[in-house]
Design a protein around this motif. Sequence first.
Motif, PDB file in Angstrom:
ATOM      1  N   ARG B 122     -52.869 -67.857  27.537  1.00 44.64           N
ATOM      2  CA  ARG B 122     -52.110 -69.361  27.405  1.00 44.64           C
ATOM      3  C   ARG B 122     -51.475 -68.986  26.021  1.00 44.64           C
ATOM      4  O   ARG B 122     -51.928 -69.231  25.140  1.00 44.64           O
ATOM      5  N   MET B 123     -49.877 -69.132  26.554  1.00 42.26           N
ATOM      6  CA  MET B 123     -48.925 -69.391  24.949  1.00 42.26           C
ATOM      7  C   MET B 123     -49.345 -69.953  24.051  1.00 42.26           C
ATOM      8  O   MET B 123     -49.281 -71.769  25.382  1.00 42.26           O
ATOM      9  N   THR B 124     -49.187 -70.399  23.136  1.00 38.19           N
ATOM     10  CA  THR B 124     -49.274 -71.516  22.195  1.00 38.19           C
ATOM     11  C   THR B 124     -48.475 -71.373  20.587  1.00 38.19           C
ATOM     12  O   THR B 124     -48.367 -70.435  20.306  1.00 38.19           O
ATOM     13  N   ALA B 125     -47.475 -71.981  21.003  1.00 39.22           N
ATOM     14  CA  ALA B 125     -46.039 -72.264  19.832  1.00 39.22           C
ATOM     15  C   ALA B 125     -45.531 -72.959  19.883  1.00 39.22           C
ATOM     16  O   ALA B 125     -45.549 -74.688  20.517  1.00 39.22           O
ATOM     17  N   ARG B 126     -44.708 -73.454  18.972  1.00 38.48           N
ATOM     18  CA  ARG B 126     -44.310 -74.893  18.943  1.00 38.48           C
ATOM     19  C   ARG B 126     -43.116 -75.105  19.042  1.00 38.48           C
ATOM     20  O   ARG B 126     -42.441 -73.914  19.889  1.00 38.48           O
TER      21      ARG B 126
END
Lengths: 103, 178
Positions: B122-126
Amino acid sequence: MFQEIPSGLCLVLSGIIFSIGAIGAITRRNVIVIFMCIELMLNAVNLAFIASGNAFSSMDGAVFVFFIMTVAAVEAAVGLAIFVMVFRLQGTVNADEVNLLKG
Amino acid sequence: MDAIGFKFILFMITALVVIVSSVLMATRKNPIHSALWMIVTFFAMAVIYLLLNAQFIAVAQVMVYAGAIMMLILFVIMMVNMDKGDEKKTTKAPWSFGKKMAAALLMVILLVELLFGALFYRMTARVGDYPADAVAAVGNAKTVGALLYGQYLFPFEVASILLLIGIVGAVVIAKRNK
């Protein structure tokens, strides 16, 4: 507006292309084909950059791909010049036959 | 057919073209056939970039990869004598069965790892400041250009020096010694 393509699919495609490029780079013996396989791997990475940039509505992916393309172009120019030189010295472009450094 | 399905179907067809042409590129014996399949791959990748709202990169892909780099590769293939680089006529022994199996296993592990990462991480980024609609209102090339000449000005200048070094280096290496 068109619905976006799921980024997971693009990353899967990127992984498949990278693997094809890696297989080619390991199994082939013609240096120019090996070089093309490396270009293919670079392209797979570009696709991953664009897909993630699109998923996060960020423009950084496109900028990074621009720089990767610059480096790939320089690499192509210098690498192919080296292949031409190796062919002149050794008379072959087979990676197994090139043993310039062997004493 | 509605617009949602169209884009997805186009992506699937193009992805299939990319995979098939890159497999053909990696397996053809004749390097010129490899290079031509590579051009097909690059054009199909440009279509995928278009589908991902990266119009500038799609055009740059066609111009730099399919235009410049592949032309250079085709030139070099025709310059060097390919009969002597033939993979069949090598003096070295072909790979043994065990070596081939080890390489295949390594590649399968690599592929599974990549697919695992792509599907389950799961990619998490702003979320960035450039949603597709806002970029489309200004223009994709304009946005990329503003970033290149603004935030990324120093890397851009370094890239130009790199290109200059590449030109000089290629000429110096390939120059025929008198």
